[in-house]
Design a protein around this motif. Structure first.
Motif, PDB file in Angstrom:
ATOM      1  N   MET A 168       0.827  -1.197   0.000  1.00 27.29           N
ATOM      2  CA  MET A 168       0.000   0.000   0.000  1.00 27.29           C
ATOM      3  C   MET A 168       0.868   1.257   0.000  1.00 27.29           C
ATOM      4  N   GLN A 169       1.907   1.275   0.840  1.00 22.25           N
ATOM      5  CA  GLN A 169       2.776   2.445   0.911  1.00 22.25           C
ATOM      6  C   GLN A 169       3.511   2.678  -0.409  1.00 22.25           C
ATOM      7  N   LYS A 170       3.879   1.585  -1.074  1.00 22.79           N
ATOM      8  CA  LYS A 170       4.534   1.707  -2.382  1.00 22.79           C
ATOM      9  C   LYS A 170       3.585   2.354  -3.381  1.00 22.79           C
ATOM     10  N   LEU A 171       2.329   1.946  -3.370  1.00 18.02           N
ATOM     11  CA  LEU A 171       1.341   2.510  -4.287  1.00 18.02           C
ATOM     12  C   LEU A 171       1.094   3.981  -3.965  1.00 18.02           C
ATOM     13  N   VAL A 172       0.959   4.294  -2.664  1.00 15.10           N
ATOM     14  CA  VAL A 172       0.731   5.683  -2.249  1.00 15.10           C
ATOM     15  C   VAL A 172       1.870   6.580  -2.715  1.00 15.10           C
ATOM     16  N   ALA A 173       3.100   6.035  -2.698  1.00 17.57           N
ATOM     17  CA  ALA A 173       4.264   6.817  -3.124  1.00 17.57           C
ATOM     18  C   ALA A 173       4.188   7.204  -4.597  1.00 17.57           C
ATOM     19  N   GLU A 174       3.397   6.458  -5.378  1.00 16.07           N
ATOM     20  CA  GLU A 174       3.255   6.748  -6.804  1.00 16.07           C
ATOM     21  C   GLU A 174       2.191   7.803  -7.086  1.00 16.07           C
ATOM     22  N   ILE A 175       1.385   8.131  -6.065  1.00 17.78           N
ATOM     23  CA  ILE A 175       0.339   9.139  -6.243  1.00 17.78           C
ATOM     24  C   ILE A 175       0.982  10.524  -6.224  1.00 17.78           C
ATOM     25  N   GLU A 176       0.733  11.312  -7.258  1.00 23.15           N
ATOM     26  CA  GLU A 176       1.391  12.617  -7.383  1.00 23.15           C
ATOM     27  C   GLU A 176       1.048  13.537  -6.216  1.00 23.15           C
ATOM     28  N   SER A 177      -0.217  13.545  -5.809  1.00 26.18           N
ATOM     29  CA  SER A 177      -0.604  14.376  -4.655  1.00 26.18           C
ATOM     30  C   SER A 177      -1.850  13.776  -4.003  1.00 26.18           C
ATOM     31  N   LEU A 178      -1.716  13.431  -2.728  1.00 26.12           N
ATOM     32  CA  LEU A 178      -2.864  12.951  -1.977  1.00 26.12           C
ATOM     33  C   LEU A 178      -3.791  14.123  -1.667  1.00 26.12           C
TER      34      LEU A 178
END
Length: 285
Positions: A1-11
């Motif tokens: 999950m953290q790896k995927l979140v890191a790919e999100i340009e801006s939460l």
């Protein structure tokens, strides 16, 4: 999950009005009137909130005409959850995923929140717990918005897989993305400082098994009930409840009692079907 979140340009970040409310509440003598004034400065937000709370999905017995009246009727915590959910849903572009309906997801979230409220009312559950459970109902599927907006191509594959192999959407999310909307939603709510019980309930709303009348259990059951009663997407597999949640060793889960109470006390909600014996059987895996 953290790896995927890191790919999100801006939460997504909390809206300015929410931060103003939080600052006011930290004062020695916070004013609800000032909180209402902060919210009322955003005319568009006010219009959206009043439209929502006066809809059948919210299940209120009287017309509400102002934000101050909304706070008085629902409580400030519920209004804060309304602001957050309204903010999140307004951020996303329906055109990115033609097969993903924001309106249907929005309505589902409101129904789940109201089902939770009615179960808590039926069982005379502590007010603080009931408010947290209702907030969790409003916010439980926001992870779908984050995933659908941030990874539209992959989420399109999730929806396609659901239709092809007829597994629950969280299973297909795990297979395609390596995490679920529940986990992403809990992560975001944790970042935003939501109470731990709400964060936990959002993160476990497809897998919680305990019979403990917690926020997590109430959300799990309310979500399953709504998925049985209202078909959000004909390709979705109907949610079932795990066997462990049906007994605490002494009393069985009073599903029939809760369903009857919901149907007796939810005026104007014609879409909500009375669960018959077959549907109750479907809820039990």
């Amino acid at each position: 999950m953290q790896k995927l979140v890191a790919e999100i340009e801006s939460l997504p970040v909390t809206p300015n009005v929410f931060e103003s409310i939080e600052r006011e509440l930290k004062n020695a003598d916070p004013s609800i009137k000032k909180v209402a004034e902060y919210i009322s400065m955003d005319v568009g937000l006010v219009a959206k909130i009043l439209k929502l709370v006066n809809s059948p999905y919210f299940g209120l017995p009287t017309q509400i005409d102002s934000i101050l009246q909304t706070i008085t009727m629902l409580g400030l915590e519920s209004v804060k959850a309304l602001i957050l959910s309204t903010h999140l849903f307004s951020m996303y572009d329906q055109k990115k995923l033609p097969n993903f309906s924001l309106n249907l997801l929005w309505e589902h979230s409101f129904r789940v929140s109201n089902i939770v409220r009615l179960i808590c009312e039926c069982e005379k559950i502590d007010k603080t717990l009931a408010v947290q459970a209702r907030m969790a109902g409003l916010l439980h599927d926001i992870g779908k918005l984050v995933l659908a907006n941030s990874f539209p191509a992959q989420y399109g594959k999730v929806i396609k897989k659901v239709a092809e192999i007829h597994l629950p959407i969280c299973d297909c999310e795990m297979e395609v993305l390596g995490t679920t909307h529940a986990h992403i939603g809990a992560y975001l709510m944790g970042l935003w400082g939501m109470p731990g019980d709400i964060v936990h309930a959002i993160g476990t709303h497809h897998q919680y098994e305990g019979f403990d009348m917690s926020v997590s259990m109430l959300l799990r059951i309310a979500d399953a009930i709504d998925h049985q009663c209202v078909i959000i997407n004909p390709d979705y597999v109907r949610i079932k409840l795990d066997r462990n949640i049906f007994s605490d060793g002494q009393h069985g889960l009073p599903l029939e009692k809760w369903i009857n109470y919901i149907n007796d006390h939810w005026e104007g909600m014609d879409e909500f079907q009375v669960l018959d014996a077959d549907m109750l059987t479907q809820l039990r895996s």
